[in-house]
Design an enzyme around this catalytic site. Sequence first.
Site, PDB file in Angstrom:
ATOM      1  N   HIS A 125      -6.710  -8.995   5.292  1.00 21.00           N
ATOM      2  CA  HIS A 125      -6.662  -8.104   6.113  1.00 21.00           C
ATOM      3  C   HIS A 125      -7.248  -8.429   7.528  1.00 21.00           C
ATOM      4  O   HIS A 125      -8.561  -8.979   7.688  1.00 21.00           O
ATOM      5  CB  HIS A 125      -7.696  -6.683   5.654  1.00 21.00           C
ATOM      6  CG  HIS A 125      -6.961  -5.377   6.475  1.00 21.00           C
ATOM      7  ND1 HIS A 125      -7.471  -5.097   7.824  1.00 21.00           N
ATOM      8  CD2 HIS A 125      -6.133  -4.587   6.120  1.00 21.00           C
ATOM      9  CE1 HIS A 125      -6.558  -4.185   8.164  1.00 21.00           C
ATOM     10  NE2 HIS A 125      -6.249  -3.812   7.264  1.00 21.00           N
ATOM     11  N   ASN A 140       2.572 -11.016   3.272  1.00 16.05           N
ATOM     12  CA  ASN A 140       2.833  -9.745   3.274  1.00 16.05           C
ATOM     13  C   ASN A 140       3.899  -9.176   4.205  1.00 16.05           C
ATOM     14  O   ASN A 140       4.009  -9.471   5.620  1.00 16.05           O
ATOM     15  CB  ASN A 140       1.732  -9.095   3.679  1.00 16.05           C
ATOM     16  CG  ASN A 140       1.650  -7.247   3.658  1.00 16.05           C
ATOM     17  OD1 ASN A 140       2.866  -6.838   3.983  1.00 16.05           O
ATOM     18  ND2 ASN A 140       0.969  -6.636   3.016  1.00 16.05           N
ATOM     19  N   GLU A 163      -9.896  -7.962  -4.252  1.00 18.22           N
ATOM     20  CA  GLU A 163      -9.373  -8.655  -3.150  1.00 18.22           C
ATOM     21  C   GLU A 163     -10.543  -8.139  -2.154  1.00 18.22           C
ATOM     22  O   GLU A 163     -10.739  -7.015  -2.076  1.00 18.22           O
ATOM     23  CB  GLU A 163      -7.958  -8.081  -2.812  1.00 18.22           C
ATOM     24  CG  GLU A 163      -7.656  -8.604  -1.110  1.00 18.22           C
ATOM     25  CD  GLU A 163      -6.149  -8.506  -0.859  1.00 18.22           C
ATOM     26  OE1 GLU A 163      -5.385  -8.904  -2.020  1.00 18.22           O
ATOM     27  OE2 GLU A 163      -5.839  -8.616   0.141  1.00 18.22           O
ATOM     28  N   ARG A 165       6.319   4.746   4.556  1.00 16.16           N
ATOM     29  CA  ARG A 165       6.473   4.171   6.056  1.00 16.16           C
ATOM     30  C   ARG A 165       7.071   3.039   6.232  1.00 16.16           C
ATOM     31  O   ARG A 165       7.837   2.589   7.224  1.00 16.16           O
ATOM     32  CB  ARG A 165       5.186   4.384   6.860  1.00 16.16           C
ATOM     33  CG  ARG A 165       4.118   3.265   6.348  1.00 16.16           C
ATOM     34  CD  ARG A 165       3.227   3.455   7.266  1.00 16.16           C
ATOM     35  NE  ARG A 165       2.123   4.687   7.086  1.00 16.16           N
ATOM     36  CZ  ARG A 165       0.867   4.444   7.546  1.00 16.16           C
ATOM     37  NH1 ARG A 165       0.185   3.587   8.046  1.00 16.16           N
ATOM     38  NH2 ARG A 165       0.269   5.584   7.112  1.00 16.16           N
ATOM     39  N   THR A 188      -4.485  -0.048   6.123  1.00 11.96           N
ATOM     40  CA  THR A 188      -5.558   0.205   4.934  1.00 11.96           C
ATOM     41  C   THR A 188      -7.002  -0.078   5.522  1.00 11.96           C
ATOM     42  O   THR A 188      -7.267  -1.479   5.692  1.00 11.96           O
ATOM     43  CB  THR A 188      -5.405  -0.872   3.720  1.00 11.96           C
ATOM     44  OG1 THR A 188      -4.098  -0.599   3.483  1.00 11.96           O
ATOM     45  CG2 THR A 188      -6.256  -0.176   2.592  1.00 11.96           C
ATOM     46  N   GLU A 210       0.889  -3.962  -3.879  1.00  8.41           N
ATOM     47  CA  GLU A 210      -0.348  -3.110  -3.327  1.00  8.41           C
ATOM     48  C   GLU A 210       0.101  -1.694  -3.551  1.00  8.41           C
ATOM     49  O   GLU A 210       1.322  -1.184  -3.169  1.00  8.41           O
ATOM     50  CB  GLU A 210      -0.576  -3.324  -2.130  1.00  8.41           C
ATOM     51  CG  GLU A 210      -1.132  -4.729  -1.708  1.00  8.41           C
ATOM     52  CD  GLU A 210      -1.265  -4.972  -0.278  1.00  8.41           C
ATOM     53  OE1 GLU A 210      -1.576  -6.144   0.236  1.00  8.41           O
ATOM     54  OE2 GLU A 210      -1.265  -4.172   0.698  1.00  8.41           O
ATOM     55  N   HIS A 264       3.455  -3.488  -0.004  1.00  9.58           N
ATOM     56  CA  HIS A 264       2.739  -2.455  -0.208  1.00  9.58           C
ATOM     57  C   HIS A 264       3.572  -1.026  -0.234  1.00  9.58           C
ATOM     58  O   HIS A 264       4.305  -0.694   0.982  1.00  9.58           O
ATOM     59  CB  HIS A 264       1.772  -2.158   0.900  1.00  9.58           C
ATOM     60  CG  HIS A 264       0.715  -0.815   0.748  1.00  9.58           C
ATOM     61  ND1 HIS A 264      -0.316  -0.672   1.423  1.00  9.58           N
ATOM     62  CD2 HIS A 264       0.589  -0.057   0.031  1.00  9.58           C
ATOM     63  CE1 HIS A 264      -1.249   0.465   1.253  1.00  9.58           C
ATOM     64  NE2 HIS A 264      -0.382   0.941   0.029  1.00  9.58           N
ATOM     65  N   ARG A 294       3.671   2.591   0.126  1.00  7.41           N
ATOM     66  CA  ARG A 294       2.655   3.394   0.567  1.00  7.41           C
ATOM     67  C   ARG A 294       3.468   4.835   0.092  1.00  7.41           C
ATOM     68  O   ARG A 294       4.613   4.824   0.026  1.00  7.41           O
ATOM     69  CB  ARG A 294       2.808   3.521   2.002  1.00  7.41           C
ATOM     70  CG  ARG A 294       1.837   2.335   2.721  1.00  7.41           C
ATOM     71  CD  ARG A 294       1.517   2.548   3.742  1.00  7.41           C
ATOM     72  NE  ARG A 294       0.250   3.504   4.041  1.00  7.41           N
ATOM     73  CZ  ARG A 294      -1.079   3.082   4.210  1.00  7.41           C
ATOM     74  NH1 ARG A 294      -1.135   1.692   4.617  1.00  7.41           N
ATOM     75  NH2 ARG A 294      -1.855   4.103   4.499  1.00  7.41           N
ATOM     76  N   HIS A 341       5.616  -5.394   7.365  1.00  3.82           N
ATOM     77  CA  HIS A 341       6.102  -5.342   8.818  1.00  3.82           C
ATOM     78  C   HIS A 341       7.556  -5.449   9.204  1.00  3.82           C
ATOM     79  O   HIS A 341       8.054  -5.116  10.067  1.00  3.82           O
ATOM     80  CB  HIS A 341       5.097  -5.616   9.905  1.00  3.82           C
ATOM     81  CG  HIS A 341       3.839  -4.933   9.501  1.00  3.82           C
ATOM     82  ND1 HIS A 341       3.888  -3.342   9.677  1.00  3.82           N
ATOM     83  CD2 HIS A 341       2.815  -5.118   9.146  1.00  3.82           C
ATOM     84  CE1 HIS A 341       2.798  -2.827   9.120  1.00  3.82           C
ATOM     85  NE2 HIS A 341       1.909  -4.025   8.936  1.00  3.82           N
TER      86      HIS A 341
HETATM   87  N1  PXP Z   1      -4.660  -7.039   1.715  1.00  2.33           N
HETATM   88  C1  PXP Z   1      -4.240  -5.749   1.376  1.00  2.33           C
HETATM   89  C2  PXP Z   1      -4.832  -5.176   0.297  1.00  2.33           C
HETATM   90  C3  PXP Z   1      -3.622  -4.880   2.502  1.00  2.33           C
HETATM   91  O1  PXP Z   1      -3.503  -3.536   2.024  1.00  2.33           O
HETATM   92  C4  PXP Z   1      -3.196  -5.619   3.762  1.00  2.33           C
HETATM   93  C5  PXP Z   1      -2.458  -4.715   4.681  1.00  2.33           C
HETATM   94  O2  PXP Z   1      -3.065  -3.625   5.110  1.00  2.33           O
HETATM   95  C6  PXP Z   1      -3.567  -7.088   3.838  1.00  2.33           C
HETATM   96  C7  PXP Z   1      -3.934  -7.507   2.943  1.00  2.33           C
HETATM   97  C8  PXP Z   1      -2.969  -7.504   5.018  1.00  2.33           C
HETATM   98  O3  PXP Z   1      -3.517  -7.297   6.239  1.00  2.33           O
HETATM   99  P1  PXP Z   1      -2.959  -7.737   7.526  1.00  2.33           P
HETATM  100  O4  PXP Z   1      -1.506  -6.887   7.652  1.00  2.33           O
HETATM  101  O5  PXP Z   1      -3.784  -7.357   8.582  1.00  2.33           O
HETATM  102  O6  PXP Z   1      -2.766  -9.123   7.699  1.00  2.33           O
END
Ligand code: PXP
Length: 245
Positions: free
Chosen positions: A197, A11, A158, A53, A104, A73, A47, A49, A14
Amino acid sequence: MINHHKRLGVNIDHIATLKTNRKTDYPSLTKAVQVAECNGADLITIHLREDRRHIQDQDVIDIRATAKVLNLEMALTEEMVDICINTKPDYCCIVPEKREELTTEGGLDILNMNENQFNFLVKAINTIHRNGSKVSLFIDPEVQQIDRCIKAGAKCVELHTGSYANAMSNNKNNELKRIENAAIYASKFNLQVHAGHGLNLSNLSDICKISSIEELNIGHAIIADSIFKGFEQAVIDYRSAINNG
Ligand code: PXP
């Protein structure tokens, strides 16, 4: 279905946070896609949003053009369904979204959706499936939520691993067991099981032992680790942690 190669979804939200906060055109998200894919990512997760952001609309277009496998996402809204239809990601993960949250914070509460909300979910899933993307629903690891996902017509779930990641040591095993039970239950109904997550190099190995989980989506910890070791090395380390898990 039991799959021995667990997919790693990196992901990159960031990385977009750095770019968006300063309104710069760097760091390059398409370069991040390429580096992640070359070093063990099976897919790229972003994602978009509603408050934009981090990931922006143009980023979605650029990343779609670059990523071999894309997981988009998004919240369950008309606007996002339209964007998904135009983007044609390989996977579309529907997540709950609150403006004031830092991330999330929980799964979609499909069990407590009213009839209109549930019907809108079913309609969105059908529309997205007809357009060629597979829908995954981000839920807490609970059997009743999985039953509703099946009823709604999702092909994947998920499982939210945040409660496990945040649990104190005396509760960690209970949270792990909840995830394992939910993963086994979902796979019995032929749902693909993804999880994510709050996962990091310290809490990943027990999750990796759950054979019904086919895919892990990890963001914050990979980007945080990149500060000291570089993005390439961070992806390599998560890939090998999953392979060795
Ligand atoms: N899966 C989903 C559906 C998410 O929304 C997120 C980010 O919030 C993640 C995985 C990845 O989470 P993290 O950034 O804490 O690894």
